[in-house]
Design an enzyme around this catalytic site. Structure first.
Site, PDB file in Angstrom:
ATOM      1  N   LYS A  17      37.407  24.553   7.009  1.00 33.37           N
ATOM      2  CA  LYS A  17      37.376  23.095   7.198  1.00 33.37           C
ATOM      3  C   LYS A  17      37.350  22.387   5.841  1.00 33.37           C
ATOM      4  O   LYS A  17      38.070  21.415   5.617  1.00 33.37           O
ATOM      5  CB  LYS A  17      36.157  22.696   8.043  1.00 33.37           C
ATOM      6  N   GLN A  72      27.730  22.106  11.560  1.00 33.75           N
ATOM      7  CA  GLN A  72      28.270  23.307  12.194  1.00 33.75           C
ATOM      8  C   GLN A  72      27.246  23.908  13.162  1.00 33.75           C
ATOM      9  O   GLN A  72      26.091  24.119  12.792  1.00 33.75           O
ATOM     10  CB  GLN A  72      28.656  24.330  11.102  1.00 33.75           C
ATOM     11  N   ASP A 124      33.058  15.126  15.083  1.00 33.05           N
ATOM     12  CA  ASP A 124      33.138  16.160  16.117  1.00 33.05           C
ATOM     13  C   ASP A 124      33.188  15.529  17.508  1.00 33.05           C
ATOM     14  O   ASP A 124      33.504  16.215  18.487  1.00 33.05           O
ATOM     15  CB  ASP A 124      31.915  17.088  16.036  1.00 33.05           C
TER      16      ASP A 124
END
Ligand code: NAP
Length: 294
Positions: A54, A98, A121
């Protein structure tokens, strides 16, 4: 006749190219460089690998990255105070924490602490709620990628019968809502669903997001249906090593489907490309600019 293989790698590279062009224009015309903060607590190897990809791809598209690697012993209070700092940092337009988090930290508390405008997200309850009622929102990246992939093989989703297998908050549920917004007729299946193979056989579009290796078989698929495989499952390989397979029995389903995504190189690369797109959207919204459509 074999199914068309939907090339997630190439489609993701194309989207990343569009993101990079937009980032370049934002810098040149507005003096705005989108920034993504990525927070990883602990040393889970899969998470480390996702986070590294990422960060690499974000930087590669011309954005700023803020890499926060924290020990597994981190306290919830420490993580919440980092989130508060990132929320108020004007150089940070997107925040990604994460998952999974170490056991002592409540992920829901952490997600709820992220500024919804920086929630790239799309997991914050405000963004989930906005998606559910059809308002513009930051939308989870994997479902966004799935819709983009299916449209390459089946451009007009309206009126199609779609089945989504798996109802998690990060994949299945938001994916069902996105498909509904595209006017598909959607069945959302889960572990208590009865007659799953028969329900699948009705569908023009099949999305598998279960986490069970090769669960979806050839006789579940209507000839010509489009199959999008979200699953990432590590299984033993013949040579004593391991390999990654999806939730769909790729070889046999390819014989009957109209088009199918491979695993790897299907949905996975799209998830990251959509994260980059969400970061640019978030930066534009925070700067009061219209969000790019990509
Ligand atoms: P999850 O949270 O474990 O959810 C799994 C879902 O599958 C649940 O809704 C569960 O039903 C349902 N399910 C389990 N067994 C089933 C069965 N036998 N029949 C029908 N439904 C069943 O998983 P997730 O986070 O959504 O992830 C799903 C898969 O996608 C995993 O392999 C994951 O690694 C992968 N993934 C890939 C990406 C990517 O970028 N490619 C991103 C995210 C996830 P209940 O709700 O009834 O328990």
């Amino acid at each position: 006749m074999g199914a068309q293989i939907i090339d997630g790698k190439a489609i993701a590279a194309d989207l990343r190219g569009q993101v990079a062009d937009t980032v370049h224009r934002l810098g040149r015309d507005r003096g705005l460089t989108p920034g993504l903060a990525v927070v990883l607590a602990g040393t889970n190897p899969a998470s480390q690998s996702y986070v590294s990809s990422k960060i690499k791809m974000t930087a590669g598209s011309g954005m700023r990255t803020f890499d926060h690697r924290l020990p597994a012993s981190l306290t919830e209070a420490d993580l919440l105070s980092l989130i508060a700092r990132l929320n108020s940092d004007p150089a940070v337009h997107g925040i990604l924490v994460q998952l999974p988090l170490p056991r002592q930290i409540d992920p829901q508390k952490v997600i709820a602490a992220i500024d919804p405008g920086k929630d790239v997200d799309g997991f914050h309850p405000i963004n989930a709620g906005r998606l559910a009622v059809g308002l513009p929102s930051l939308t989870p990246c994997t479902p966004l990628g799935c819709v983009r992939l299916v449209k390459t093989a089946y451009p007009s989703i309206a009126g199609a019968e779609a089945i989504v297998i798996g109802r998690s908050h990060i994949v299945g549920r938001p994916l069902a809502l996105l498909l509904l917004a595209e006017n598909a007729t959607v069945t959302l299946a889960h572990s208590k669903t009865r007659e799953l193979p028969a329900l699948c056989r009705r569908a023009d579009l099949v999305f598998a997001a279960v986490g069970k290796p090769e669960m979806v078989r050839r006789d579940w698929i209507k000839p010509g249906a489009i199959v999008i495989d979200v699953g990432i499952n590590r299984v033993d390989a013949a040579n004593g090593k391991s390999r990654i397979v999806g939730d769909v029995a790729f070889a046999e389903v390819s014989e009957v489907a109209g088009a199918i995504t491979p695993v790897p190189a299907g949905v996975g690369p799209m998830t990251i490309a959509c994260l980059l797109a969400n970061t640019v959207r978030a930066a534009c919204m925070q700067a009061g600019l219209p969000a790019p459509t990509f």
